[in-house]
Write a protein that holds these residues in place. Structure first.
Motif, short mmCIF file in Angstrom:
data_model
loop_
_atom_site.label_atom_id
_atom_site.label_comp_id
_atom_site.label_asym_id
_atom_site.label_seq_id
_atom_site.Cartn_x
_atom_site.Cartn_y
_atom_site.Cartn_z
N GLN A 184 -4.65 90.78 -55.32
CA GLN A 184 -5.85 91.01 -56.13
C GLN A 184 -6.24 89.66 -56.78
O GLN A 184 -7.36 89.27 -56.77
N GLU A 185 -5.31 89.03 -57.38
CA GLU A 185 -5.63 87.86 -57.88
C GLU A 185 -6.32 86.64 -56.79
O GLU A 185 -7.25 85.95 -57.12
N LEU A 186 -5.48 86.63 -55.63
CA LEU A 186 -6.43 85.96 -54.55
C LEU A 186 -7.65 86.35 -53.98
O LEU A 186 -8.66 85.45 -53.90
N LYS A 187 -7.92 87.49 -53.93
CA LYS A 187 -9.22 88.11 -53.53
C LYS A 187 -9.95 87.72 -54.57
O LYS A 187 -11.16 87.26 -54.13
N HIS A 188 -9.74 88.01 -56.07
CA HIS A 188 -10.96 87.74 -57.08
C HIS A 188 -11.06 86.19 -56.79
O HIS A 188 -12.49 85.71 -57.33
N ALA A 189 -10.20 85.23 -56.85
CA ALA A 189 -10.52 83.65 -56.72
C ALA A 189 -11.23 83.34 -55.60
O ALA A 189 -12.40 82.86 -55.91
N VAL A 190 -10.95 84.11 -54.30
CA VAL A 190 -11.91 83.74 -53.27
C VAL A 190 -13.28 84.14 -53.46
O VAL A 190 -14.08 83.30 -53.18
N ASP A 191 -13.54 85.40 -54.02
CA ASP A 191 -14.75 86.05 -54.14
C ASP A 191 -15.67 85.21 -55.31
O ASP A 191 -16.83 84.78 -54.87
N THR A 192 -14.87 84.92 -56.13
CA THR A 192 -15.98 84.20 -57.39
C THR A 192 -15.96 82.82 -56.90
O THR A 192 -17.10 82.16 -57.44
N ILE A 193 -15.25 81.94 -56.01
CA ILE A 193 -15.59 80.82 -55.89
C ILE A 193 -16.71 80.66 -54.77
O ILE A 193 -17.73 79.84 -54.91
N VAL A 194 -16.68 81.65 -53.86
CA VAL A 194 -17.67 81.48 -52.94
C VAL A 194 -19.10 82.24 -53.44
O VAL A 194 -20.02 81.65 -53.03
N THR A 195 -19.12 83.03 -54.50
CA THR A 195 -20.39 83.66 -55.01
C THR A 195 -20.76 82.76 -56.16
O THR A 195 -22.02 82.78 -56.38
N ARG A 218 -15.63 73.62 -51.14
CA ARG A 218 -15.02 74.38 -52.06
C ARG A 218 -13.70 74.64 -51.73
O ARG A 218 -13.26 75.05 -50.81
N VAL A 219 -12.80 74.52 -52.82
CA VAL A 219 -11.48 74.36 -52.52
C VAL A 219 -10.61 75.11 -53.63
O VAL A 219 -10.91 74.80 -54.78
N LEU A 220 -9.76 75.83 -53.19
CA LEU A 220 -8.81 76.75 -53.83
C LEU A 220 -7.46 76.05 -53.67
O LEU A 220 -7.18 76.32 -52.61
N PHE A 221 -7.00 75.57 -54.64
CA PHE A 221 -5.30 75.04 -54.54
C PHE A 221 -4.58 76.43 -54.81
O PHE A 221 -4.67 77.29 -55.72
N LEU A 222 -3.84 76.67 -53.78
CA LEU A 222 -2.75 77.63 -53.71
C LEU A 222 -1.57 76.93 -53.52
O LEU A 222 -0.98 76.40 -52.29
N THR A 223 -0.58 76.76 -54.67
CA THR A 223 0.48 76.08 -54.48
C THR A 223 1.76 76.42 -55.36
O THR A 223 1.60 77.38 -56.27
#
Length: 218
Positions: A112-123, A80-85
């Motif tokens: 909060q946008e980072l937290k939301h992205a991490v949580d939704t990708i993982v779950t 699972r990859v989150l692009f942060l750039t």
């Protein structure tokens, strides 16, 4: 609360350290790996203790984020990859999604946008399926391939429709909607993965888009 394990691949040490400290303040997140460029990361694969999420930069020496994504599946089946750039270019975003990225954030995003992205990708497997669909529609440059060679059962089509829905259903929610067990839903997923060489939920969306199999692509 279960801890989410994360790896950061970014060539700036101060960015890696800042992200690590920010994530620790935001919740139960544990950065267990750090890599300073894409080549170092790929050379370390497969990891003995793979994280649940990789946070990946685009602009790096040796191998950029897209080159890393294009090689990841050679080294690991599940990622699972989150692009942060900083490189918020439409072509880069589109290519990242085509290569299996689960989300895309600008480095100017809020905590909060980072937290939301991490949580939704993982779950849920991805951050924003509606954004992925938008990019797929906006970058369709040739006529869709025929669906005549794709044979799916009624239940497989129903499952695929739910995967592509903008509501971002979890597999548990899909099972409830379909009136079946979660294990049965997982069997539909596994069957499609094996028959068509698909590896991720995003891959299922792209598969439906390519052959115009379900809404919203019909």
């Amino acid at each position: 609360m279960e801890t989410t394990t994360i790896a950061i691949i970014d060539d700036h040490k101060i960015v890696r350290q800042g992200l690590k400290e920010l994530l620790q303040r935001l919740g139960s997140y544990n950065v267990i790996h750090e890599f300073e460029d894409g080549e170092e990361f790929l050379n370390a694969l497969p990891l003995a203790d793979p994280p649940q999420l990789y946070i990946l930069d685009y602009s790096m020496p040796n191998k950029n984020g897209l080159e890393v994504l294009s090689e990841l599946e050679k080294h690991t089946e599940e990622y699972r990859v989150l692009f942060l750039t900083q490189q918020f270019d439409e072509a880069i975003i589109h290519e990242a999604y085509m290569l299996g990225a689960r989300g895309f954030l600008h480095k100017n995003c809020t905590a909060q946008e980072l937290k939301h992205a991490v949580d939704t990708i993982v779950t849920q497997g991805y951050n924003n399926i509606s954004e992925i669909l938008k990019h797929m529609r906006n970058h369709q440059v040739s006529p869709p391939e025929t669906r005549n060679t794709i044979i799916l059962s009624e239940k497989e089509l129903e499952f695929l429709t739910l995967v592509c829905a903008e509501e971002e259903y979890t597999y548990v929610q899909m099972a409830e909607i379909m009136g079946t067990a979660v294990k049965t839903v997982e069997n539909y997923r596994t069957s499609l993965f094996e028959r068509f060489g698909i590896k991720t939920k995003v891959g299922l969306v792209l598969f439906s888009f390519k052959y115009r199999l379900t809404k919203p692509f019909l």
